[in-house]
Scaffold this motif. Structure first.
Motif, PDB file in Angstrom:
ATOM      1  N   VAL A 162      -2.139   7.944   7.176  1.00 34.07           N
ATOM      2  CA  VAL A 162      -2.077   7.996   5.835  1.00 34.07           C
ATOM      3  C   VAL A 162      -2.783   6.901   5.331  1.00 34.07           C
ATOM      4  CG1 VAL A 162       0.233   7.284   4.974  1.00 34.07           C
ATOM      5  CG2 VAL A 162       1.213   8.438   6.503  1.00 34.07           C
ATOM      6  N   SER A 163      -3.148   5.649   5.810  1.00 30.21           N
ATOM      7  CA  SER A 163      -3.533   4.797   5.169  1.00 30.21           C
ATOM      8  C   SER A 163      -5.600   5.613   5.394  1.00 30.21           C
ATOM      9  CB  SER A 163      -4.176   3.086   6.005  1.00 30.21           C
ATOM     10  OG  SER A 163      -4.580   3.721   8.002  1.00 30.21           O
ATOM     11  N   ALA A 166      -4.964   7.925   2.017  1.00 29.12           N
ATOM     12  CA  ALA A 166      -5.133   6.853   0.427  1.00 29.12           C
ATOM     13  C   ALA A 166      -6.305   6.982   0.152  1.00 29.12           C
ATOM     14  CB  ALA A 166      -4.134   5.825   0.812  1.00 29.12           C
ATOM     15  N   SER A 172      -2.358   5.464  -3.827  1.00 29.14           N
ATOM     16  CA  SER A 172      -1.803   3.914  -2.910  1.00 29.14           C
ATOM     17  C   SER A 172      -0.851   5.248  -1.647  1.00 29.14           C
ATOM     18  CB  SER A 172      -0.004   3.307  -3.484  1.00 29.14           C
ATOM     19  OG  SER A 172       0.866   4.474  -3.861  1.00 29.14           O
ATOM     20  N   GLU A 173      -0.228   4.299  -0.636  1.00 32.65           N
ATOM     21  CA  GLU A 173       0.035   4.322   0.695  1.00 32.65           C
ATOM     22  C   GLU A 173       1.573   5.495   0.577  1.00 32.65           C
ATOM     23  OE1 GLU A 173      -0.178   2.499   4.193  1.00 32.65           O
ATOM     24  OE2 GLU A 173      -2.384   1.185   3.969  1.00 32.65           O
ATOM     25  N   SER A 174       1.837   5.293  -0.638  1.00 28.11           N
ATOM     26  CA  SER A 174       3.917   5.319  -0.540  1.00 28.11           C
ATOM     27  C   SER A 174       3.532   6.886  -1.099  1.00 28.11           C
ATOM     28  CB  SER A 174       3.644   4.347  -1.704  1.00 28.11           C
ATOM     29  OG  SER A 174       3.708   4.350  -3.022  1.00 28.11           O
ATOM     30  N   THR A 175       2.653   6.776  -2.163  1.00 24.65           N
ATOM     31  CA  THR A 175       2.750   8.054  -3.029  1.00 24.65           C
ATOM     32  C   THR A 175       1.276   9.628  -1.409  1.00 24.65           C
ATOM     33  OG1 THR A 175       1.276   7.192  -4.648  1.00 24.65           O
ATOM     34  CG2 THR A 175       0.814   9.747  -4.708  1.00 24.65           C
ATOM     35  N   LYS A 177       2.120   8.930   1.515  1.00 19.74           N
ATOM     36  CA  LYS A 177       3.560   9.803   2.216  1.00 19.74           C
ATOM     37  C   LYS A 177       4.139  10.400   1.413  1.00 19.74           C
ATOM     38  CE  LYS A 177       3.817   5.408   4.643  1.00 19.74           C
ATOM     39  NZ  LYS A 177       4.431   3.459   4.839  1.00 19.74           N
ATOM     40  N   SER A 178       4.103  10.473   0.079  1.00 20.21           N
ATOM     41  CA  SER A 178       4.995  11.378  -0.455  1.00 20.21           C
ATOM     42  C   SER A 178       4.681  12.899  -0.465  1.00 20.21           C
ATOM     43  CB  SER A 178       4.921  10.982  -2.365  1.00 20.21           C
ATOM     44  OG  SER A 178       5.991   9.813  -2.189  1.00 20.21           O
ATOM     45  N   HIS A 179       3.101  12.485  -0.578  1.00 15.27           N
ATOM     46  CA  HIS A 179       2.776  13.787  -0.021  1.00 15.27           C
ATOM     47  C   HIS A 179       2.196  14.315   1.020  1.00 15.27           C
ATOM     48  CE1 HIS A 179       0.318  14.352  -4.537  1.00 15.27           C
ATOM     49  NE2 HIS A 179       0.006  13.497  -4.190  1.00 15.27           N
TER      50      HIS A 179
END
Length: 212
Positions: A162-163, A166, A172-175, A177-179
């Motif tokens: 993930v990192s 990103a 961002s890492e949250s974005t 993760k969402s993808h």
């Protein structure tokens, strides 16, 4: 005279294409590059009318070249070459903004013809078998991934976490993760391994690179 820039990490392929273009006095190959970074730098310096790029490059994807250049210039012709001329690769090139898509097993004359079309109609998309691919997509039920989701899936297949995803895509890492979550949902997968196996079976990715 239509100017052309060739981007491929194999010098033999570049030279073969350069020779094919040299036989047509309407074209001039003004530069050659072997990577995304060098290709983009040469485009900025040479401003060619048409760019012919391989998909797989040492520092990224030729589709990154296409996306970047199409955002900057609607008039440039963009021809994508690939060893993996499957339906999803075709649609990925089309969605990225390519003018034409050609398999590397095609004669060099096909690449020259694609460049001719790209130079006069850069915002159209030409590819042998496009109509048939559209019909297969309509019948197959293969999920439609967005351009960004395809990028994320490709990076997952290359073994990135993930990192890393990103950072590579400036998210961002949250974005990121969402993808990844949306990709899992579309593929009906519970985890990364299931997603990659399903994606391979559907032809969304050609292969998986083991981590490390």
């Amino acid at each position: 005279m239509t100017t052309v820039l060739l981007i491929d990490d194999h010098e033999l392929i570049r030279q073969g294409l350069a020779g094919a273009f040299a036989q047509d006095d309407r074209f001039e190959v003004v530069g050659q590059a072997g990577s995304v970074a060098d290709g983009l730098a040469q485009v900025a310096r040479l401003t060619p009318d048409v760019v012919v790029t391989d998909v797989r490059l040492p520092d990224g994807s030729g589709l990154d070249v296409v996306r970047t250049l199409r955002k900057e210039d609607k008039r440039i012709g963009l021809v994508v070459l690939t060893m993996y001329a499957g339906d999803e690769q075709l649609f990925a090139a089309m969605d990225a903004g390519a003018s034409a898509f050609v398999g590397k097993d095609a004669p060099t004359s096909t690449v020259v013809s694609a460049a001719k079309q790209a130079s006069v109609a850069p915002l159209t998309f030409t590819c042998t078998g496009l109509a048939e691919a559209m019909m297969r997509r309509m019948r197959s039920g293969v999920p439609r991934l967005t351009d960004r989701e395809r990028q994320v899936l490709d990076l997952l297949a290359e073994g990135h976490g993930v990192s890393q995803i990103a950072a590579r895509l400036y998210l961002s890492e949250s974005t990121a993760k969402s993808h990844i979550g949306r990709i899992y949902d579309k593929l009906g997968a519970a985890n990364r391994a299931q997603a990659l196996v399903t994606a391979m079976r559907m032809g969304l990715i050609a292969d998986v690179t083991p981590p490390g």
